[in-house]
Enzyme design. Structure first.
Site, mmCIF file in Angstrom:
data_model
loop_
_atom_site.group_PDB
_atom_site.id
_atom_site.type_symbol
_atom_site.label_atom_id
_atom_site.label_comp_id
_atom_site.label_asym_id
_atom_site.label_seq_id
_atom_site.Cartn_x
_atom_site.Cartn_y
_atom_site.Cartn_z
ATOM 1 N N ILE A 12 -31.293 -30.676 -60.019
ATOM 2 C CA ILE A 12 -30.822 -30.240 -58.704
ATOM 3 C C ILE A 12 -29.330 -29.910 -58.766
ATOM 4 C CG2 ILE A 12 -30.702 -30.797 -56.247
ATOM 5 C CD1 ILE A 12 -33.014 -32.760 -56.686
ATOM 6 N N ASP A 33 -20.809 -35.284 -65.842
ATOM 7 C CA ASP A 33 -22.190 -35.586 -66.232
ATOM 8 C C ASP A 33 -22.176 -36.309 -67.579
ATOM 9 O OD1 ASP A 33 -25.172 -34.178 -65.342
ATOM 10 O OD2 ASP A 33 -25.006 -35.209 -67.274
ATOM 11 N N ASP A 121 -36.388 -39.414 -50.225
ATOM 12 C CA ASP A 121 -37.273 -39.973 -49.192
ATOM 13 C C ASP A 121 -37.988 -41.238 -49.675
ATOM 14 O OD1 ASP A 121 -39.025 -38.785 -51.010
ATOM 15 O OD2 ASP A 121 -40.054 -37.530 -49.525
ATOM 16 N N GLU A 122 -37.952 -41.480 -50.989
ATOM 17 C CA GLU A 122 -38.682 -42.642 -51.521
ATOM 18 C C GLU A 122 -38.094 -43.962 -51.058
ATOM 19 O OE1 GLU A 122 -39.720 -42.568 -55.613
ATOM 20 O OE2 GLU A 122 -39.960 -40.399 -55.637
ATOM 21 N N TYR A 146 -36.855 -47.402 -59.313
ATOM 22 C CA TYR A 146 -36.065 -46.199 -58.997
ATOM 23 C C TYR A 146 -35.704 -46.163 -57.513
ATOM 24 C CZ TYR A 146 -35.238 -41.407 -57.475
ATOM 25 O OH TYR A 146 -34.727 -40.294 -56.855
ATOM 26 N N LYS A 150 -32.051 -46.473 -55.545
ATOM 27 C CA LYS A 150 -31.537 -45.410 -54.665
ATOM 28 C C LYS A 150 -31.275 -45.982 -53.264
ATOM 29 C CE LYS A 150 -30.931 -41.628 -55.286
ATOM 30 N NZ LYS A 150 -29.761 -40.875 -55.817
ATOM 31 N N PHE A 186 -43.700 -33.885 -62.602
ATOM 32 C CA PHE A 186 -45.094 -33.460 -62.407
ATOM 33 C C PHE A 186 -45.329 -31.960 -62.640
ATOM 34 C CE2 PHE A 186 -48.389 -32.469 -58.975
ATOM 35 C CZ PHE A 186 -49.475 -32.744 -59.791
ATOM 36 N N PRO A 188 -43.294 -29.301 -63.776
ATOM 37 C CA PRO A 188 -42.962 -28.730 -65.099
ATOM 38 C C PRO A 188 -43.822 -29.296 -66.226
ATOM 39 C CG PRO A 188 -40.993 -29.508 -63.986
ATOM 40 C CD PRO A 188 -42.144 -29.956 -63.151
HETATM 41 P P1 NAD Z 1 -32.135 -35.271 -63.101
HETATM 42 O O1 NAD Z 1 -32.661 -36.487 -63.786
HETATM 43 O O2 NAD Z 1 -32.694 -33.940 -63.432
HETATM 44 O O3 NAD Z 1 -30.553 -35.148 -63.369
HETATM 45 C C1 NAD Z 1 -29.712 -36.266 -63.319
HETATM 46 C C2 NAD Z 1 -28.370 -35.880 -63.960
HETATM 47 O O4 NAD Z 1 -27.477 -37.003 -63.842
HETATM 48 C C3 NAD Z 1 -28.471 -35.551 -65.447
HETATM 49 O O5 NAD Z 1 -27.731 -34.397 -65.751
HETATM 50 C C4 NAD Z 1 -27.868 -36.774 -66.129
HETATM 51 O O6 NAD Z 1 -27.257 -36.479 -67.385
HETATM 52 C C5 NAD Z 1 -26.851 -37.228 -65.090
HETATM 53 N N1 NAD Z 1 -26.531 -38.649 -65.208
HETATM 54 C C6 NAD Z 1 -27.411 -39.686 -65.321
HETATM 55 N N2 NAD Z 1 -26.734 -40.840 -65.430
HETATM 56 C C7 NAD Z 1 -25.404 -40.534 -65.354
HETATM 57 C C8 NAD Z 1 -24.223 -41.299 -65.388
HETATM 58 N N3 NAD Z 1 -24.257 -42.640 -65.517
HETATM 59 N N4 NAD Z 1 -23.032 -40.660 -65.275
HETATM 60 C C9 NAD Z 1 -22.995 -39.309 -65.137
HETATM 61 N N5 NAD Z 1 -24.088 -38.534 -65.119
HETATM 62 C C10 NAD Z 1 -25.285 -39.137 -65.218
HETATM 63 O O7 NAD Z 1 -32.223 -35.573 -61.545
HETATM 64 P P2 NAD Z 1 -32.505 -34.587 -60.326
HETATM 65 O O8 NAD Z 1 -33.961 -34.444 -60.152
HETATM 66 O O9 NAD Z 1 -31.655 -33.399 -60.460
HETATM 67 O O10 NAD Z 1 -31.980 -35.473 -59.106
HETATM 68 C C11 NAD Z 1 -30.628 -35.371 -58.667
HETATM 69 C C12 NAD Z 1 -30.419 -36.295 -57.484
HETATM 70 O O11 NAD Z 1 -31.290 -35.913 -56.428
HETATM 71 C C13 NAD Z 1 -30.724 -37.761 -57.775
HETATM 72 O O12 NAD Z 1 -29.768 -38.551 -57.101
HETATM 73 C C14 NAD Z 1 -32.109 -37.976 -57.183
HETATM 74 O O13 NAD Z 1 -32.292 -39.315 -56.784
HETATM 75 C C15 NAD Z 1 -32.058 -37.034 -56.003
HETATM 76 N N6 NAD Z 1 -33.358 -36.507 -55.537
HETATM 77 C C16 NAD Z 1 -34.197 -35.891 -56.413
HETATM 78 C C17 NAD Z 1 -35.392 -35.338 -55.944
HETATM 79 C C18 NAD Z 1 -36.341 -34.621 -56.869
HETATM 80 O O14 NAD Z 1 -37.414 -34.214 -56.428
HETATM 81 N N7 NAD Z 1 -36.006 -34.388 -58.139
HETATM 82 C C19 NAD Z 1 -35.717 -35.451 -54.600
HETATM 83 C C20 NAD Z 1 -34.839 -36.106 -53.727
HETATM 84 C C21 NAD Z 1 -33.648 -36.615 -54.212
HETATM 85 O O1 TDX Z 2 -48.111 -36.120 -65.243
HETATM 86 C C1 TDX Z 2 -48.027 -36.461 -64.052
HETATM 87 N N1 TDX Z 2 -49.168 -36.495 -63.306
HETATM 88 C C2 TDX Z 2 -49.166 -36.863 -61.989
HETATM 89 O O2 TDX Z 2 -50.233 -36.880 -61.355
HETATM 90 C C3 TDX Z 2 -46.778 -36.796 -63.425
HETATM 91 C C4 TDX Z 2 -45.505 -36.757 -64.219
HETATM 92 C C5 TDX Z 2 -46.796 -37.149 -62.092
HETATM 93 N N2 TDX Z 2 -47.944 -37.189 -61.385
HETATM 94 C C6 TDX Z 2 -47.917 -37.520 -59.940
HETATM 95 C C7 TDX Z 2 -47.095 -38.718 -59.556
HETATM 96 C C8 TDX Z 2 -46.604 -38.337 -58.163
HETATM 97 O O3 TDX Z 2 -47.585 -38.662 -57.195
HETATM 98 O O4 TDX Z 2 -47.293 -36.408 -59.309
HETATM 99 C C9 TDX Z 2 -46.469 -36.826 -58.221
HETATM 100 C C10 TDX Z 2 -45.036 -36.373 -58.483
HETATM 101 O O5 TDX Z 2 -44.561 -37.109 -59.593
HETATM 102 P P1 TDX Z 2 -43.024 -37.009 -60.103
HETATM 103 O O6 TDX Z 2 -42.719 -35.597 -60.462
HETATM 104 O O7 TDX Z 2 -42.814 -38.058 -61.124
HETATM 105 O O8 TDX Z 2 -42.210 -37.280 -58.761
HETATM 106 P P2 TDX Z 2 -42.132 -38.555 -57.761
HETATM 107 O O9 TDX Z 2 -42.480 -39.821 -58.438
HETATM 108 O O10 TDX Z 2 -42.865 -38.173 -56.514
HETATM 109 O O11 TDX Z 2 -40.533 -38.563 -57.494
HETATM 110 C C11 TDX Z 2 -39.824 -37.324 -57.325
HETATM 111 O O12 TDX Z 2 -39.535 -37.062 -55.984
HETATM 112 C C12 TDX Z 2 -38.565 -37.862 -55.374
HETATM 113 C C13 TDX Z 2 -38.545 -37.301 -58.166
HETATM 114 O O13 TDX Z 2 -38.860 -37.581 -59.521
HETATM 115 C C14 TDX Z 2 -37.557 -38.277 -57.637
HETATM 116 O O14 TDX Z 2 -36.328 -38.204 -58.366
HETATM 117 C C15 TDX Z 2 -37.290 -37.967 -56.190
HETATM 118 O O15 TDX Z 2 -36.455 -38.946 -55.629
#
Ligand code: NAD
Ligand code: TDX
Length: 333
Positions: A12, A33, A121-122, A146, A150, A186, A188
């Protein structure tokens, strides 16, 4: 504006930095980062000459103090972000998500720097199929290490705002999809499995519901909150994208012109949250935000194409990620 973006090499954060360069060209961006397994410097290649990149840890108090002293605002994305990893080893989640946030809060407090906290939202736990969507008033009830870390970080932000007058806003967003997302997640994971000729892997029965939003819509909301949000306020971000996991897997298979039932059920996640859903009324009415990616199927098709076109970006991470799932005990049911 001089902006410090933590976690800018992650999914993100990298999309946020790219959007910022285009939509807010007067902004100077510094990325901090740690380049953990989830960080990828290549995600920032398209804007490398437009940003300052600092390789370091958000829990490094001296480094953070120095960086924060030179900016007007911090947008904090950096985190350990994967639920499955938090079940295998919670410690990095405590360290980065809680101690790292503490470190940033102490610095923005000292220099009176505007701070936006990106959360999930988790923190609210999960919903039954009939319950209304989460709102800013929903009580915290996190399920996994996790989401508990958060939630802890959110509470630190609220306390620093109330007790020390830190100028902070918070946002809690639903599940993001789009380019540059790590192959452990999930969508990707299933796309890259299919590119590799492997059947998608659905946890348990696949009835869990996630509220999908395109990463660019999330990041435009973050900018709206940064610019116009009320200090101390939490905003929920979501785009009415509720779908169960089985439906999403079937859509991905269809995008590959494959039989939609051509997937495997695998070991379920312990403590698996059943349903997330966001009520984004406050964001929509107060800040006028609306999502641009209204059609999930179209956004998904574009994401599938991105992974097809950018194999060199994800390929180095694929085998090691799949080995970790095997080591964690994932088995076909
Ligand atoms: P991500 O795992 O793809 O990226 C996390 C980044 O943070 C990486 O580049 C990593 O190198 C860096 N990082 C980790 N530990 C660190 C540290 N100690 N110091 C500096 N950098 C560090 O995560 P994302 O999916 O991009 O999520 C970004 C933010 O959004 C997170 O706070 C996550 O909780 C929040 N979020 C994610 C989702 C989602 O669906 N992916 C949804 C809601 C909120
Ligand atoms: O291989 C899989 N098969 C599967 O069924 C994987 C990796 C996941 N899943 C399911 C678990 C969840 O119900 O798919 C859903 C999405 O899984 P994740 O991508 O791991 O996401 P989730 O656990 O929902 O959390 C994500 O959304 C909120 C992000 O990873 C978090 O960082 C964010 O806060």
């Amino acid at each position: 504006m001089r902006l410090l973006v933590t976690g800018g090499a992650g999914f993100i954060g990298a999309n946020f930095v790219k959007q910022t360069i285009v939509d807010h060209p007067d902004t100077t961006v510094t990325v901090l980062d740690a380049l953990t397994y989830a960080g990828n410097r290549a995600s920032l290649d398209p804007v490398a000459d437009r940003i300052d990149f600092v390789h370091g840890d958000i829990a490094d108090l001296d480094l953070v103090d120095e960086l924060v002293s030179g900016v007007d605002a911090v947008v904090h994305f950096a985190a350990e972000s994967h639920n499955d990893n938090s079940l295998a080893d919670p410690w990095p989640f405590v360290q980065t998500n809680i101690v790292g946030t503490y470190s940033l809060l102490q610095a923005v407090r000292r220099y009176d720097v505007r701070y936006h906290h990106v959360s999930t939202d988790e923190v609210y736990g999960d919903l039954t199929p009939d319950e209304p969507a989460f709102t800013e008033q929903t009580p915290y009830n996190p399920s996994s290490p996790y989401s508990a870390t958060k939630a802890s970080s959110d509470l630190l932000v609220r306390a620093w705002t109330r007790s020390f007058g830190v100028r902070a806003t918070l946002s809690n967003c639903s599940n993001n999809y789009g380019p540059y997302q790590h192959v452990e997640k999930f969508i990707p994971r299933q796309i890259t499995n299919l590119i590799d000729g492997v059947r998608p892997r659905l946890y348990g029965a696949g009835h869990q519901v996630r509220d999908w939003i395109h990463v660019d819509d999330h990041n435009r909301a973050v900018w709206d909150i940064l610019e116009r949000g009320r200090i101390g306020q939490t905003y929920l971000i979501g785009a009415k994208g509720e779908l169960d996991n089985k439906t999403v897997v079937r859509m991905i298979l269809e995008a590959f012109d494959r039989d939609p039932d051509d997937f495997d059920h695998v070991t379920d996640r312990p403590g698996h949250d059943q349903r997330y859903a966001i009520d984004a009324t406050l964001l929509r009415t107060e800040l006028g935000w609306t999502p641009r990616y209204a059609d999930f199927r179209a956004g998904l098709a574009a994401t599938v194409q991105w992974y097809r076109d950018n194999e060199s970006w994800w390929r180095p991470y694929k085998a090691i990620t799949e080995r970790a799932y095997v080591a964690a005990g994932e088995q076909t049911l």
